[in-house]
Design an enzyme around this catalytic site. Structure first.
Site, PDB file in Angstrom:
ATOM      1  N   CYS A 249      91.359  88.049  83.600  1.00 11.02           N
ATOM      2  CA  CYS A 249      91.673  87.030  84.066  1.00 11.02           C
ATOM      3  C   CYS A 249      91.241  86.892  85.737  1.00 11.02           C
ATOM      4  O   CYS A 249      90.951  85.703  86.323  1.00 11.02           O
ATOM      5  CB  CYS A 249      93.225  86.522  84.416  1.00 11.02           C
TER       6      CYS A 249
ATOM      7  N   HIS B  86      94.077  81.808  89.615  1.00 16.19           N
ATOM      8  CA  HIS B  86      94.076  81.863  88.248  1.00 16.19           C
ATOM      9  C   HIS B  86      95.393  81.288  87.590  1.00 16.19           C
ATOM     10  O   HIS B  86      96.561  81.559  88.333  1.00 16.19           O
ATOM     11  CB  HIS B  86      93.978  83.419  87.754  1.00 16.19           C
TER      12      HIS B  86
ATOM     13  N   ASN C  29      97.371  79.102  80.076  1.00 15.00           N
ATOM     14  CA  ASN C  29      96.591  80.185  80.558  1.00 15.00           C
ATOM     15  C   ASN C  29      95.269  80.516  79.641  1.00 15.00           C
ATOM     16  O   ASN C  29      95.460  81.157  78.833  1.00 15.00           O
ATOM     17  CB  ASN C  29      97.482  81.617  80.475  1.00 15.00           C
TER      18      ASN C  29
HETATM   19  O1  UT7 Z   1      96.895  85.601  82.792  1.00 21.43           O
HETATM   20  C1  UT7 Z   1      97.274  87.200  82.932  1.00 21.43           C
HETATM   21  C2  UT7 Z   1      98.430  87.494  83.696  1.00 21.43           C
HETATM   22  N1  UT7 Z   1      99.648  87.166  83.327  1.00 21.43           N
HETATM   23  C3  UT7 Z   1     100.723  86.755  84.129  1.00 21.43           C
HETATM   24  O2  UT7 Z   1     100.577  86.708  85.371  1.00 21.43           O
HETATM   25  C4  UT7 Z   1     101.793  86.624  83.413  1.00 21.43           C
HETATM   26  C5  UT7 Z   1     102.939  87.161  84.436  1.00 21.43           C
HETATM   27  N2  UT7 Z   1     104.243  86.655  83.888  1.00 21.43           N
HETATM   28  C6  UT7 Z   1     105.005  85.701  83.459  1.00 21.43           C
HETATM   29  O3  UT7 Z   1     104.327  84.790  83.531  1.00 21.43           O
HETATM   30  C7  UT7 Z   1     106.266  85.779  82.993  1.00 21.43           C
HETATM   31  O4  UT7 Z   1     106.970  87.237  83.070  1.00 21.43           O
HETATM   32  C8  UT7 Z   1     106.416  85.431  81.464  1.00 21.43           C
HETATM   33  C9  UT7 Z   1     106.457  83.849  81.582  1.00 21.43           C
HETATM   34  C10 UT7 Z   1     105.646  86.050  80.593  1.00 21.43           C
HETATM   35  C11 UT7 Z   1     107.732  85.715  81.036  1.00 21.43           C
HETATM   36  O5  UT7 Z   1     108.926  85.303  81.743  1.00 21.43           O
HETATM   37  P1  UT7 Z   1     110.056  86.115  82.313  1.00 21.43           P
HETATM   38  O6  UT7 Z   1     110.887  85.277  83.161  1.00 21.43           O
HETATM   39  O7  UT7 Z   1     109.634  87.326  82.621  1.00 21.43           O
HETATM   40  O8  UT7 Z   1     111.035  86.287  80.858  1.00 21.43           O
HETATM   41  P2  UT7 Z   1     111.025  87.750  80.079  1.00 21.43           P
HETATM   42  O9  UT7 Z   1     110.071  88.154  79.382  1.00 21.43           O
HETATM   43  O10 UT7 Z   1     112.004  88.660  80.864  1.00 21.43           O
HETATM   44  O11 UT7 Z   1     112.213  87.205  78.907  1.00 21.43           O
HETATM   45  C12 UT7 Z   1     113.492  86.569  79.139  1.00 21.43           C
HETATM   46  C13 UT7 Z   1     114.206  86.117  77.837  1.00 21.43           C
HETATM   47  C14 UT7 Z   1     114.157  87.325  76.967  1.00 21.43           C
HETATM   48  O12 UT7 Z   1     115.426  87.083  76.101  1.00 21.43           O
HETATM   49  P3  UT7 Z   1     116.798  88.056  76.517  1.00 21.43           P
HETATM   50  O13 UT7 Z   1     116.251  89.457  76.461  1.00 21.43           O
HETATM   51  O14 UT7 Z   1     116.993  87.923  78.045  1.00 21.43           O
HETATM   52  O15 UT7 Z   1     117.808  87.717  75.645  1.00 21.43           O
HETATM   53  C15 UT7 Z   1     112.878  87.027  75.855  1.00 21.43           C
HETATM   54  O16 UT7 Z   1     113.310  87.623  74.657  1.00 21.43           O
HETATM   55  O17 UT7 Z   1     113.516  85.095  77.138  1.00 21.43           O
HETATM   56  C16 UT7 Z   1     112.854  85.446  75.954  1.00 21.43           C
HETATM   57  N3  UT7 Z   1     111.947  84.826  75.653  1.00 21.43           N
HETATM   58  C17 UT7 Z   1     111.871  83.617  75.204  1.00 21.43           C
HETATM   59  N4  UT7 Z   1     112.657  82.724  74.740  1.00 21.43           N
HETATM   60  C18 UT7 Z   1     112.277  81.530  74.266  1.00 21.43           C
HETATM   61  C19 UT7 Z   1     110.663  85.384  75.983  1.00 21.43           C
HETATM   62  N5  UT7 Z   1     109.869  84.460  75.428  1.00 21.43           N
HETATM   63  C20 UT7 Z   1     110.407  83.407  75.021  1.00 21.43           C
HETATM   64  C21 UT7 Z   1     110.071  82.118  74.273  1.00 21.43           C
HETATM   65  N6  UT7 Z   1     110.908  81.066  74.094  1.00 21.43           N
HETATM   66  N7  UT7 Z   1     108.929  81.793  74.278  1.00 21.43           N
END
Ligand code: UT7
Length: 323
Positions: free
Chosen positions: A112, A250, A280
């Protein structure tokens, strides 16, 4: 001192748009989850195009609008983590399509941050005097390295390309930069592992072709390192945030951009965002945003803008530019 001035901004997006509701038919997710956690509402995905096809469209528009003869281009650099091939470089495919026979061409893999790394390298060639005109592109077809059954990643990414022309000039252009990598965190974001195919390899080959990300770790990294990097560029270039017309980050997550704006105590309106409709697009996100801003009439000669990328590597890079 020779400077690298930016001449034009263009982008190419594939025609197919996919909404969050479309994705909810493929994996267990919802528009509510995706838009509240990321700000993304839709993204463009290719059907039959590859990274080079999108980059060629953006580069053709750049040359045509600037009125540059393709033979006048000395250099093509393309930031991508989803090239058509390992070799030839996607930049060489663009060269051939455009007839830029006098250019030397290569790709840069800095995820990125790839477009800003590419701008930085092109800037050095121009400042050294060997290159007068360069095309710098960022292009991705992330859909080919996305696991479409993994809801934690497939809702995040989109395809697209964007780019600029750089020309040797006496003033303006790329004024200052801050560029870093931290390979100790490399495994926080991986894609496209090349399995060992040696006839002498004894273990079970590992198959890690798709994007795999520790989202929390990357979120924490981005919200810590990007504000530090922007502050450093402002301090060392003796520029105040008041002098900056726009900050173009980004486009990974609206929440990341909000935290960064807060940490910099900068007005939210200075931060351009298009993640809601583009998703993204890794190395393509900053040049796509610049091209859209230009189309919207937001960019004017003399404006100072900050661009900053962060992601796989881990890498991060900030650049101060005078248009
Ligand atoms: O471009 C490269 C650089 N990348 C980035 O900058 C990405 C940085 N990170 C992020 O933007 C965030 O961490 C994400 C958007 C990727 C994820 O958000 P989060 O708030 O960190 O969510 P998480 O991964 O901790 O997941 C929270 C919950 C989980 O369920 P439990 O374990 O709490 O029951 C996941 O299984 O959300 C669940 N989950 C979803 N639920 C519905 C994960 N993906 C999804 C989904 N739909 N698509």
């Amino acid at each position: 001192m020779i400077r690298s001035r930016i001449i034009g901004f263009e982008r190419a997006l594939p025609p197919v748009t996919v909404t969050n509701d479309d994705l909810a038919k493929m994996v267990e997710t919802s528009d509510e989850w995706i838009s509240s956690r990321t700000g993304i509402r839709k993204r463009h995905l290719v059907s039959d195009q590859n990274t080079s096809d999108l980059c060629i469209i953006a580069a053709e528009k750049l040359l045509e609008k600037a009125g540059w003869d393709s033979l006048s281009v000395d250099l093509i650099i393309l930031g991508t983590v989803s090239p058509d091939y390992t070799t030839p470089s996607t930049a060489c495919l663009v060269q051939n399509a455009l007839g830029c026979k006098n250019a030397f061409c290569f790709d840069i893999a800095a995820a990125c941050s790839g477009f800003i790394y590419s701008l930085s390298v092109a800037d050095k060639f121009i400042k050294n005097g060997g290159v007068k005109r360069a095309i710098v592109l960022g292009g991705e077809t992330l859909s080919k390295i996305t696991d479409w059954s993994d809801r934690s990643t497939c809702v995040l990414f989109g395809d697209g390309a964007g780019g600029v022309l750089l020309e040797a000039a006496e003033e303006g252009g790329i004024l200052y930069e801050d560029i870093h990598s931290d390979g100790s965190k490399a495994m926080a974001l991986t894609a496209g592992y090349r399995a060992n195919k040696s006839p002498f390899y004894k273990a079970e080959p590992k198959n890690d072709e798709f994007i795999d990300m520790n989202g929390r770790e990357v979120f924490t990294f981005a919200t810590r390192k990007v504000p530090e990097s922007i502050k450093k560029v402002l301090e060392e270039s003796k520029t105040s945030m008041d002098d900056i017309k726009y900050v173009v980050l980004h486009q990974a997550n609206t929440r990341i951009n909000e935290v960064i704006a807060r940490k910099l105590k900068a007005p939210h309106e200075k931060f351009y965002t298009n993640i809601d409709r583009i998703g993204n697009t890794s190395g393509a996100s900053v040049p796509i945003a610049l091209a859209e801003m230009n189309e919207e009439g937001l960019l004017h000669k003399g404006d100072k803008i900050l661009i900053s990328g962060f992601g796989g590597g881990l890498t991060w890079a900030t650049m101060l530019i005078e248009l």
